[in-house]
Design a protein around this motif. Sequence first.
Motif, PDB file in Angstrom:
ATOM      1  N   SER A   1      -0.080 -16.494 -10.305  1.00 61.91           N
ATOM      2  CA  SER A   1      -0.699 -15.722  -9.409  1.00 61.91           C
ATOM      3  C   SER A   1      -0.671 -14.243  -9.507  1.00 61.91           C
ATOM      4  O   SER A   1       0.587 -13.813  -9.230  1.00 61.91           O
ATOM      5  N   PRO A   2      -1.602 -13.446  -9.496  1.00 63.26           N
ATOM      6  CA  PRO A   2      -1.398 -11.980  -9.697  1.00 63.26           C
ATOM      7  C   PRO A   2      -0.529 -11.370  -8.562  1.00 63.26           C
ATOM      8  O   PRO A   2       0.186 -10.228  -8.649  1.00 63.26           O
ATOM      9  N   SER A   3      -0.736 -11.856  -7.399  1.00 58.36           N
ATOM     10  CA  SER A   3      -0.086 -11.024  -6.218  1.00 58.36           C
ATOM     11  C   SER A   3       1.462 -11.089  -6.234  1.00 58.36           C
ATOM     12  O   SER A   3       2.092 -10.490  -5.618  1.00 58.36           O
ATOM     13  N   ARG A   4       2.011 -12.075  -7.254  1.00 58.16           N
ATOM     14  CA  ARG A   4       3.628 -12.177  -7.248  1.00 58.16           C
ATOM     15  C   ARG A   4       4.153 -10.928  -7.912  1.00 58.16           C
ATOM     16  O   ARG A   4       5.398 -10.745  -7.822  1.00 58.16           O
ATOM     17  N   ILE A   5       3.322 -10.087  -8.595  1.00 57.49           N
ATOM     18  CA  ILE A   5       3.894  -8.887  -9.107  1.00 57.49           C
ATOM     19  C   ILE A   5       3.297  -7.548  -8.378  1.00 57.49           C
ATOM     20  O   ILE A   5       3.809  -6.606  -8.786  1.00 57.49           O
ATOM     21  N   ALA A   6       2.912  -7.889  -7.153  1.00 59.12           N
ATOM     22  CA  ALA A   6       2.248  -6.709  -6.470  1.00 59.12           C
ATOM     23  C   ALA A   6       3.007  -6.987  -5.162  1.00 59.12           C
ATOM     24  O   ALA A   6       2.090  -7.250  -4.080  1.00 59.12           O
ATOM     25  N   HIS A   7       4.237  -6.671  -4.855  1.00 58.80           N
ATOM     26  CA  HIS A   7       4.717  -6.964  -3.496  1.00 58.80           C
ATOM     27  C   HIS A   7       4.243  -5.963  -2.302  1.00 58.80           C
ATOM     28  O   HIS A   7       3.987  -6.485  -1.150  1.00 58.80           O
ATOM     29  N   GLN A   8       3.577  -5.103  -2.768  1.00 57.66           N
ATOM     30  CA  GLN A   8       3.176  -4.060  -1.648  1.00 57.66           C
ATOM     31  C   GLN A   8       1.800  -4.478  -1.281  1.00 57.66           C
ATOM     32  O   GLN A   8       1.025  -4.165  -0.234  1.00 57.66           O
ATOM     33  N   LEU A   9       1.286  -5.437  -2.045  1.00 57.07           N
ATOM     34  CA  LEU A   9      -0.318  -6.236  -1.543  1.00 57.07           C
ATOM     35  C   LEU A   9       0.085  -7.570  -0.800  1.00 57.07           C
ATOM     36  O   LEU A   9      -0.855  -7.867  -0.834  1.00 57.07           O
ATOM     37  N   ALA A  10       1.290  -7.897  -0.958  1.00 60.52           N
ATOM     38  CA  ALA A  10       1.522  -9.351  -0.466  1.00 60.52           C
ATOM     39  C   ALA A  10       0.847  -9.380   0.944  1.00 60.52           C
ATOM     40  O   ALA A  10       0.918  -8.486   1.741  1.00 60.52           O
ATOM     41  N   GLY A  11       0.243 -10.466   1.118  1.00 56.58           N
ATOM     42  CA  GLY A  11      -0.475 -10.825   2.460  1.00 56.58           C
ATOM     43  C   GLY A  11      -1.842 -10.307   2.459  1.00 56.58           C
ATOM     44  O   GLY A  11      -2.658 -10.842   3.320  1.00 56.58           O
ATOM     45  N   ASP A  12      -2.208  -9.754   1.515  1.00 56.39           N
ATOM     46  CA  ASP A  12      -3.611  -8.967   1.493  1.00 56.39           C
ATOM     47  C   ASP A  12      -4.285  -9.873   0.377  1.00 56.39           C
ATOM     48  O   ASP A  12      -4.007 -10.561  -0.372  1.00 56.39           O
ATOM     49  N   GLU A  13      -5.727 -10.297   0.917  1.00 59.00           N
ATOM     50  CA  GLU A  13      -6.547 -10.726   0.101  1.00 59.00           C
ATOM     51  C   GLU A  13      -6.804  -9.829  -1.046  1.00 59.00           C
ATOM     52  O   GLU A  13      -7.769  -8.935  -0.796  1.00 59.00           O
ATOM     53  N   LEU A  14      -6.660 -10.016  -2.162  1.00 59.31           N
ATOM     54  CA  LEU A  14      -6.734  -9.167  -3.385  1.00 59.31           C
ATOM     55  C   LEU A  14      -8.372  -9.184  -3.942  1.00 59.31           C
ATOM     56  O   LEU A  14      -8.835 -10.472  -4.041  1.00 59.31           O
ATOM     57  N   PRO A  15      -9.056  -7.991  -3.907  1.00 57.06           N
ATOM     58  CA  PRO A  15     -10.399  -8.154  -4.538  1.00 57.06           C
ATOM     59  C   PRO A  15     -10.402  -8.608  -5.823  1.00 57.06           C
ATOM     60  O   PRO A  15      -9.370  -8.385  -6.541  1.00 57.06           O
ATOM     61  N   PRO A  16     -11.520  -9.349  -6.326  1.00 57.34           N
ATOM     62  CA  PRO A  16     -11.426  -9.607  -7.664  1.00 57.34           C
ATOM     63  C   PRO A  16     -11.106  -8.745  -8.708  1.00 57.34           C
ATOM     64  O   PRO A  16     -10.334  -9.207  -9.671  1.00 57.34           O
ATOM     65  N   ASP A  17     -11.518  -7.356  -8.539  1.00 55.22           N
ATOM     66  CA  ASP A  17     -11.095  -6.412  -9.530  1.00 55.22           C
ATOM     67  C   ASP A  17      -9.662  -6.097  -9.440  1.00 55.22           C
ATOM     68  O   ASP A  17      -9.146  -5.805 -10.872  1.00 55.22           O
ATOM     69  N   TYR A  18      -9.096  -6.259  -8.578  1.00 59.28           N
ATOM     70  CA  TYR A  18      -7.544  -5.971  -8.372  1.00 59.28           C
ATOM     71  C   TYR A  18      -6.741  -7.180  -9.097  1.00 59.28           C
ATOM     72  O   TYR A  18      -5.982  -6.912  -9.812  1.00 59.28           O
ATOM     73  N   GLN A  19      -7.202  -8.234  -8.727  1.00 61.08           N
ATOM     74  CA  GLN A  19      -6.798  -9.610  -9.499  1.00 61.08           C
ATOM     75  C   GLN A  19      -6.659  -9.258 -11.163  1.00 61.08           C
ATOM     76  O   GLN A  19      -6.149  -9.587 -11.871  1.00 61.08           O
ATOM     77  N   GLU A  20      -7.872  -8.743 -11.520  1.00 53.77           N
ATOM     78  CA  GLU A  20      -8.260  -8.632 -13.020  1.00 53.77           C
ATOM     79  C   GLU A  20      -7.241  -7.817 -13.420  1.00 53.77           C
ATOM     80  O   GLU A  20      -6.699  -7.938 -14.613  1.00 53.77           O
ATOM     81  N   ALA A  21      -7.116  -6.448 -12.743  1.00 55.02           N
ATOM     82  CA  ALA A  21      -6.200  -5.601 -13.255  1.00 55.02           C
ATOM     83  C   ALA A  21      -4.690  -6.046 -13.219  1.00 55.02           C
ATOM     84  O   ALA A  21      -4.216  -5.630 -14.367  1.00 55.02           O
ATOM     85  N   LEU A  22      -4.202  -6.755 -12.127  1.00 56.66           N
ATOM     86  CA  LEU A  22      -2.825  -7.259 -12.231  1.00 56.66           C
ATOM     87  C   LEU A  22      -2.507  -8.228 -13.565  1.00 56.66           C
ATOM     88  O   LEU A  22      -1.548  -8.405 -13.872  1.00 56.66           O
ATOM     89  N   ARG A  23      -3.611  -9.180 -13.655  1.00 56.54           N
ATOM     90  CA  ARG A  23      -3.752 -10.290 -14.803  1.00 56.54           C
ATOM     91  C   ARG A  23      -3.569  -9.119 -16.194  1.00 56.54           C
ATOM     92  O   ARG A  23      -2.948  -9.620 -17.024  1.00 56.54           O
ATOM     93  N   GLU A  24      -4.412  -7.872 -16.201  1.00 60.01           N
ATOM     94  CA  GLU A  24      -3.943  -7.128 -17.608  1.00 60.01           C
ATOM     95  C   GLU A  24      -2.616  -6.553 -17.440  1.00 60.01           C
ATOM     96  O   GLU A  24      -2.288  -6.382 -18.674  1.00 60.01           O
ATOM     97  N   VAL A  25      -2.066  -6.349 -16.533  1.00 64.54           N
ATOM     98  CA  VAL A  25      -0.587  -5.903 -16.088  1.00 64.54           C
ATOM     99  C   VAL A  25       0.260  -6.998 -16.793  1.00 64.54           C
ATOM    100  O   VAL A  25       1.150  -6.795 -17.907  1.00 64.54           O
TER     101      VAL A  25
END
Length: 429
Positions: free
Chosen positions: A220-244
């Motif tokens: 799950s992309p949210s596991r590497i973005a602690h500051q976004l924890a608890g937020d519903e990540l928009p699809p484009d953010y999820q895509e960017a975190l997968r890119e990371v």
Amino acid sequence: MAIVKDVAKQRGFDDPALYLGQLKTLPKGTRPVRLIGEGSANAVFELKFPETCRHASEFNGLLLRVAKVTSTDSSLAYDYLVQQKFHLQSIVPILGEDAVRQELVVLHESDIVHHLNEYLRSINGSRKKKFQGTFVINTNWGFFVEDMRPRNADDDFLVEFKPKWLLQSPSAPDNAIRCRQCAMELRNLLTDPVSYKGLPLDKPCPLVLGNPHAPEKVASPSRIAHQLAGDELPPDYQEALREVAGHRAIAALKHQQARLDKQGPLHAPFGDPDFSLAMTLRDCTCFARIPRRQAHGGCRSPVRICFGDLDWKNPAAKATRWRHAEEELIAGGYYTADWILANQALYHPPTLCLLEWTERKSTKEVDIIALETKRDTTGTVPRSDGIRKLYTQRADLDTLNPILEKFGKEPAGTQPDDVRNPFRNCVDT
């Protein structure tokens, strides 16, 4: 400046210019304006330069990184010259542009250390508890490091995380169901639940980084973005975190970790420079600057990744600790435990490691970590058949009980037939 280079020559730098470059000198009157981050060994500050400084533009996009007082043992003192030589000779050749830019800066006669410590005292109450009361060591040196923060928050956002051990430790048990980092997170939770923040399953499993085949639940992309924890990540953010997670730089870091250490902490020779370098790469910080999608539907620019906190680690001071940590993970069952036993009930360890999702043969033989308080002894262990190994340890059950509650499962009979965690059994295998 001549005195500084003379000191460098006395320290064994035959060609100081090769390692020191065109040294910048911090102007007197420079003041700290923000603590960007700190660890046990270093702190990073944003600075404000005096209006009279004619060369302030040279410092644009740079932060000051300085060492903190960590020990009264002078042999462990932070050595800026050695660190810069290590950076240029060992880090840059293998990571290249993926390493955060770093250069020495002369602090001599700037009085900056005094002002840094005064600033730390003024914000002491807002610092992490474990760092309160720690200060910058008196020094004539510092590092200017590239400021990876977005210039404009509307254009980019920054994600920071530690990639850690991108492959399993070579000296981990063959029957491990957790990687080195997930085992360490479990150990940290069970031994000090008061200080532990979050849950191990909320933190990234390093084995999923650079692994396109990792199941979605684990990766799950949210596991590497602690500051976004608890937020519903928009699809484009999820895509960017997968890119990371799948970035070329992560793959390069993984390759270097594998190349430099094939034996692990239990078997690496003391003083092995390659192993020490591998441990540096396992403790670095990943800075990922992610462009936000353009307002009118344009394509997102590529993610920028750099690795920082790449200090040389003295094996004479660290090797015993590295080996002891591995021994503790093995001896405590953190690598291999299928269950946690507390208060006469079995609980699934609250980790989310790729190895836990890896298909393995069902067995009635399980490893159990049995927790007990100082007041009680573990007299509620299930009968021995079905238990491959029992690891008993003291724990703060008053704090752990509410944490473990939602991971509980009453055993059917003495032990469940399937050791795979039912919280994770929806994965396709």
